[in-house]
Design a protein around this motif. Structure first.
Motif, PDB file in Angstrom:
ATOM      1  N   PHE A  52       0.840  -1.207   0.000  1.00 21.11           N
ATOM      2  CA  PHE A  52       0.000   0.000   0.000  1.00 21.11           C
ATOM      3  C   PHE A  52       0.869   1.249   0.000  1.00 21.11           C
ATOM      4  N   ASP A  53       0.559   2.174  -0.909  1.00 20.24           N
ATOM      5  CA  ASP A  53       1.361   3.393  -1.068  1.00 20.24           C
ATOM      6  C   ASP A  53       0.645   4.675  -0.670  1.00 20.24           C
ATOM      7  N   GLY A  54      -0.567   4.579  -0.142  1.00 22.66           N
ATOM      8  CA  GLY A  54      -1.290   5.779   0.270  1.00 22.66           C
ATOM      9  C   GLY A  54      -2.455   6.084  -0.654  1.00 22.66           C
ATOM     10  N   TYR A  55      -2.700   7.366  -0.840  1.00 26.13           N
ATOM     11  CA  TYR A  55      -3.858   7.838  -1.593  1.00 26.13           C
ATOM     12  C   TYR A  55      -3.445   8.689  -2.789  1.00 26.13           C
ATOM     13  N   THR A  56      -4.327   8.740  -3.784  1.00 29.33           N
ATOM     14  CA  THR A  56      -4.230   9.806  -4.766  1.00 29.33           C
ATOM     15  C   THR A  56      -4.722  11.063  -4.056  1.00 29.33           C
ATOM     16  N   LEU A  57      -4.467  12.225  -4.603  1.00 32.22           N
ATOM     17  CA  LEU A  57      -4.914  13.465  -3.961  1.00 32.22           C
ATOM     18  C   LEU A  57      -6.438  13.495  -3.824  1.00 32.22           C
ATOM     19  N   LYS A  58      -7.151  13.131  -4.877  1.00 29.21           N
ATOM     20  CA  LYS A  58      -8.620  13.110  -4.812  1.00 29.21           C
ATOM     21  C   LYS A  58      -9.120  12.036  -3.840  1.00 29.21           C
ATOM     22  N   GLY A  59      -8.411  10.911  -3.775  1.00 29.54           N
ATOM     23  CA  GLY A  59      -8.770   9.854  -2.836  1.00 29.54           C
ATOM     24  C   GLY A  59      -8.597  10.311  -1.397  1.00 29.54           C
ATOM     25  N   PHE A  60      -7.501  11.019  -1.136  1.00 27.90           N
ATOM     26  CA  PHE A  60      -7.244  11.540   0.210  1.00 27.90           C
ATOM     27  C   PHE A  60      -8.329  12.532   0.618  1.00 27.90           C
ATOM     28  N   TRP A  61      -8.677  13.439  -0.279  1.00 32.21           N
ATOM     29  CA  TRP A  61      -9.711  14.431   0.010  1.00 32.21           C
ATOM     30  C   TRP A  61     -11.058  13.757   0.273  1.00 32.21           C
ATOM     31  N   GLU A  62     -11.394  12.750  -0.529  1.00 26.76           N
ATOM     32  CA  GLU A  62     -12.658  12.031  -0.345  1.00 26.76           C
ATOM     33  C   GLU A  62     -12.665  11.287   0.993  1.00 26.76           C
ATOM     34  N   ASP A  63     -11.524  10.741   1.383  1.00 24.21           N
ATOM     35  CA  ASP A  63     -11.422  10.044   2.666  1.00 24.21           C
ATOM     36  C   ASP A  63     -11.621  11.004   3.835  1.00 24.21           C
ATOM     37  N   ILE A  64     -11.045  12.180   3.744  1.00 26.95           N
ATOM     38  CA  ILE A  64     -11.229  13.191   4.794  1.00 26.95           C
ATOM     39  C   ILE A  64     -12.709  13.566   4.922  1.00 26.95           C
ATOM     40  N   LYS A  65     -13.374  13.766   3.792  1.00 31.24           N
ATOM     41  CA  LYS A  65     -14.796  14.119   3.826  1.00 31.24           C
ATOM     42  C   LYS A  65     -15.633  12.982   4.421  1.00 31.24           C
ATOM     43  N   THR A  66     -15.338  11.755   4.035  1.00 27.41           N
ATOM     44  CA  THR A  66     -16.079  10.603   4.554  1.00 27.41           C
ATOM     45  C   THR A  66     -15.864  10.458   6.054  1.00 27.41           C
ATOM     46  N   ASP A  67     -14.606  10.535   6.484  1.00 30.76           N
ATOM     47  CA  ASP A  67     -14.312  10.413   7.912  1.00 30.76           C
ATOM     48  C   ASP A  67     -14.960  11.533   8.713  1.00 30.76           C
ATOM     49  N   SER A  68     -14.959  12.729   8.187  1.00 31.51           N
ATOM     50  CA  SER A  68     -15.587  13.860   8.886  1.00 31.51           C
ATOM     51  C   SER A  68     -17.085  13.627   9.074  1.00 31.51           C
ATOM     52  N   ALA A  69     -17.711  13.057   8.073  1.00 30.91           N
ATOM     53  CA  ALA A  69     -19.156  12.825   8.130  1.00 30.91           C
ATOM     54  C   ALA A  69     -19.524  11.655   9.040  1.00 30.91           C
ATOM     55  N   HIS A  70     -18.598  10.694   9.207  1.00 27.49           N
ATOM     56  CA  HIS A  70     -18.967   9.452   9.900  1.00 27.49           C
ATOM     57  C   HIS A  70     -18.088   9.092  11.090  1.00 27.49           C
ATOM     58  N   ILE A  71     -17.222   9.965  11.525  1.00 29.29           N
ATOM     59  CA  ILE A  71     -16.266   9.622  12.578  1.00 29.29           C
ATOM     60  C   ILE A  71     -16.948   9.051  13.820  1.00 29.29           C
TER      61      ILE A  71
END
Length: 118
Positions: A52-71
């Motif tokens: 695993f190498d991390g996220y694409t920039l758009k993937g990282f941004w989408e993950d932040i939004k998802t985590d913020s909504a569902h933490i």
């Protein structure tokens, strides 16, 4: 890349992560979160990081939004990895959430799966 793994536990999202995670990959998980929350209070996660190498920039941004909504909807998280930075990222996640988060080495995959299913 995200590969959803079979899980016997109703509220568990189990996935193998490799390469870079894209926005589309995160959207798949987000959809599964909503499906689980229709019948459960919390969502548990089992993430197996294989090359695993991390996220694409758009993937990282989408993950932040998802985590913020569902933490507050997250329960236990088992992270299985092979690199020191993955262990540190797990510890940081544990610090910033009320979820129970635990890191396991790749050789401890079975132990991780037993722990997350308890």
């Amino acid at each position: 890349m995200l590969q959803i793994l079979n899980s016997e536990k109703e509220n568990l999202i189990s996935a193998k992560l490799s390469g870079k995670i894209s926005k589309n990959d995160v959207e798949k998980i987000h959809s599964k979160i909503h499906d689980i929350l229709e019948n459960n209070d919390k969502v548990d996660f089992y993430f197996e990081m294989d090359d695993f190498d991390g996220y694409t920039l758009k993937g990282f941004w989408e993950d932040i939004k998802t985590d913020s909504a569902h933490i507050s909807d997250y329960g236990k998280m088992a992270v299985v990895g092979e690199k020191k930075w993955q262990e540190w990222a797990t510890k940081i996640t544990d610090f910033f959430t009320s979820s129970e988060v635990q890191y396991f080495e790749m050789a401890e995959k079975e132990k991780a799966m037993i722990w997350i299913k308890q």
